[in-house]
Scaffold this motif. Structure first.
Motif, PDB file in Angstrom:
ATOM      1  N   SER A 274     -29.950  -0.516 -24.005  1.00 30.43           N
ATOM      2  CA  SER A 274     -29.845  -1.752 -24.772  1.00 30.43           C
ATOM      3  C   SER A 274     -29.542  -2.918 -23.823  1.00 30.43           C
ATOM      4  CB  SER A 274     -28.710  -1.543 -25.774  1.00 30.43           C
ATOM      5  OG  SER A 274     -28.418  -2.713 -26.452  1.00 30.43           O
TER       6      SER A 274
ATOM      7  N   ARG B  20     -28.856  -7.425 -23.449  1.00 32.42           N
ATOM      8  CA  ARG B  20     -28.686  -8.740 -24.077  1.00 32.42           C
ATOM      9  C   ARG B  20     -29.355  -9.835 -23.253  1.00 32.42           C
ATOM     10  NH1 ARG B  20     -22.996 -10.043 -25.810  1.00 32.42           N
ATOM     11  NH2 ARG B  20     -23.656  -8.537 -27.367  1.00 32.42           N
TER      12      ARG B  20
ATOM     13  N   TYR C 166     -32.411  -7.700 -32.235  1.00 33.37           N
ATOM     14  CA  TYR C 166     -31.540  -8.507 -33.055  1.00 33.37           C
ATOM     15  C   TYR C 166     -31.454  -9.882 -32.447  1.00 33.37           C
ATOM     16  CZ  TYR C 166     -29.460  -6.618 -37.145  1.00 33.37           C
ATOM     17  OH  TYR C 166     -29.267  -6.235 -38.434  1.00 33.37           O
TER      18      TYR C 166
ATOM     19  N   GLN D  85     -30.287  -9.150 -28.763  1.00 28.64           N
ATOM     20  CA  GLN D  85     -29.880  -7.829 -28.333  1.00 28.64           C
ATOM     21  C   GLN D  85     -31.099  -6.937 -28.526  1.00 28.64           C
ATOM     22  OE1 GLN D  85     -26.701  -7.340 -27.165  1.00 28.64           O
ATOM     23  NE2 GLN D  85     -27.310  -5.314 -26.466  1.00 28.64           N
TER      24      GLN D  85
ATOM     25  N   LEU E 181     -32.463  -3.426 -28.649  1.00 25.72           N
ATOM     26  CA  LEU E 181     -32.044  -2.025 -28.759  1.00 25.72           C
ATOM     27  C   LEU E 181     -33.249  -1.157 -28.419  1.00 25.72           C
ATOM     28  CD1 LEU E 181     -30.182  -2.358 -32.172  1.00 25.72           C
ATOM     29  CD2 LEU E 181     -29.109  -2.158 -29.938  1.00 25.72           C
TER      30      LEU E 181
ATOM     31  N   THR F 188     -24.346  -4.505 -34.120  1.00 24.76           N
ATOM     32  CA  THR F 188     -25.080  -5.387 -33.212  1.00 24.76           C
ATOM     33  C   THR F 188     -24.939  -6.843 -33.650  1.00 24.76           C
ATOM     34  OG1 THR F 188     -26.659  -3.601 -32.892  1.00 24.76           O
ATOM     35  CG2 THR F 188     -27.321  -5.769 -32.119  1.00 24.76           C
TER      36      THR F 188
END
Lengths: 308, 136
Positions: free
Chosen positions: A13, A15, A47, A95, A97, A121
């Motif tokens: 994952s 960011r 996200y 984010q 994933l 999240t």
């Protein structure tokens, strides 16, 4: 949008975030949350949050970011450009994933389901905005589950912030549309440019939308099924589409935490099913062997060669 | 069990032709005996961080470690050449490959000294102490 931090390791994952606009640190802000790629069996779920001063809401509305789901890929790319050009007052964070994160979380010993992943999240992203000094006053969230419960959860987690959770929030609130555009653009780009860490030679990139119902996706999944390993990490193993194909076309794999019930499962695990005690041959003696192997060996699963 | 009189023979001469191969011990049972694309899928996606290795298999997270065979020992992968029809018949196995280290994997939990296969490596030393010649 620079995707290289994710692309350097697409199994975890990651960011990504824009610069925080100065004005967001001094003025009251609204923030929208949306996701892209929840349903597909291929690729990541992304996200996204987008935030701007409450005073800029009208400007955002005028830029026509509304109704992101009705846009095509080119329109979304153009709108993302617009959002990016407004970086003096709009900020965003994503984010990503990875499908591998989704698979291993959902298939964990203690299952971590997609709703819980989504909520956590979203919470992490809001917390990120707060930690970055964004003066949050309003949060708008798009949801697929029951809205009331989620709204309660978020309101309790972020006291002092006015939280609104609505289904189809992306068509109701421009800041959610903006978040949705950022998320969708990232997902599209990631899927398009996916680099397989498996050594699979030239992989056909014509995998369609990634939705299980898409014939192109289905055909791709049939073609790239390995009987032993199943799929590359691009595929979400926790999706029933993937499971069903592996069950029917791949070899069976048993894990010690599988819940296999009945006699067959018990037999395989080498212990007795309750039913065995009721069968005709149940003498109650259990083991008749006079030679008992010492615990030292059984604990280490060591067997003598004649017991192969 | 040991109550029958059948014998298992290891074809020792096959050791010479056996290749040294990487061996992985997975925490699951795969209903498959035969070739698999190990290097393309498993090795290619394995991540090494310090002592620990990480990979996923069929969507499940694994943590692993390299383990050496006890000193003076070689690991054998055995393959049955003629499958016996009943448990009365003798069985013959050949050495299909040899190894002096293997990678063992746990489901989600990091490798540690309580793992069965790690503990199993204690036996040769203990066997030596029990069965070896006594010196005064």
């Amino acid at each position: 949008m620079d995707l290289s931090p994710f692309e350097s390791d697409n199994s975890v994952s990651c960011r990504l975030a824009s610069q925080i606009p100065d004005v967001c640190r001094t003025e009251d802000c609204c923030l929208g949350i949306d996701e892209a790629g929840r349903g597909p069996v291929l690729g990541p779920m992304v996200y996204g949050i987008c935030f701007c001063p409450v005073s800029k809401k009208q400007e955002l509305k005028d830029s026509k970011v509304a109704d992101s789901k009705t846009l095509n890929e080119v329109e979304r790319e153009n709108l993302f450009q617009k959002i990016d050009e407004s970086k003096s007052y709009i900020g965003w964070a994503l984010q990503i994933l990875s499908p591998n994160t989704i698979s291993t979380s959902m298939l964990q010993r203690t299952k971590y389901n997609l709703n819980a992943i989504s909520h956590d999240t979203a919470i992490d992203l809001v917390q990120y905005a707060l930690d970055s000094g964004v003066q949050l006053k309003e949060v708008f969230v798009d949801t697929v589950g029951p809205a009331d419960k989620y709204e309660d959860k978020l309101s309790k987690r972020f006291p002092g912030i006015d939280v609104t959770v609505r289904p189809k929030a992306d068509s109701l609130f421009p800041i959610v549309s903006a978040a949705s555009i950022c998320a969708k653009v990232a997902r599209d780009r990631v899927v398009k440019g996916w680099s397989f860490s498996e050594d699979m030679g030239d992989v056909e990139a014509d995998y369609g939308s990634g939705y299980p119902s898409d014939p192109k996706t289905k055909a791709w999944m049939l073609k790239y099924l390995d009987p032993v390993f199943g799929y590359p990490q691009f595929v979400r193993f926790s999706w029933s589409t993937a499971q069903t194909l592996m069950d029917s076309k791949g070899v069976t794999v048993h894990w010690d935490d599988d819940d296999e019930d009945g006699e067959k499962g018990a037999q395989r695990q080498n212990n007795k099913s309750m039913l065995a005690y009721f069968s005709a041959s149940a003498g109650g003696k259990g083991q008749t062997s006079t030679h008992q192997t010492h615990r030292f060996f059984t604990e280490r699963r060591l067997k003598s060669l004649d017991a192969l | 069990m040991s109550c029958n009189s059948s014998v298992t023979r290891v074809n020792v001469s096959s050791v010479g032709q056996a290749q040294r191969v990487p061996v992985h011990l997975l925490p699951c049972e795969i209903e498959h005996n035969g070739p698999a694309q190990v290097s393309q899928y498993l090795t290619a996606t394995t991540k090494d961080c310090k002592q620990e290795k990480m990979v996923s298999f069929r969507g499940r997270g694994l943590k692993g470690q390299e383990l050496s065979c006890p000193q003076g020992y070689t690991g054998f992968v055995l393959k049955e050449t003629n499958k016996a029809g009943s448990d009365q018949e003798d069985r013959t196995v050949k050495v299909s490959s040899v190894f002096d280290k293997l990678t063992y994997w746990n489901l989600e939990t990091p490798p540690n000294s309580d793992d069965t296969v790690v503990m199993a490596m204690d036996w040769p030393e203990l066997a030596e102490a029990i069965h070896g010649p006594v010196e005064d």
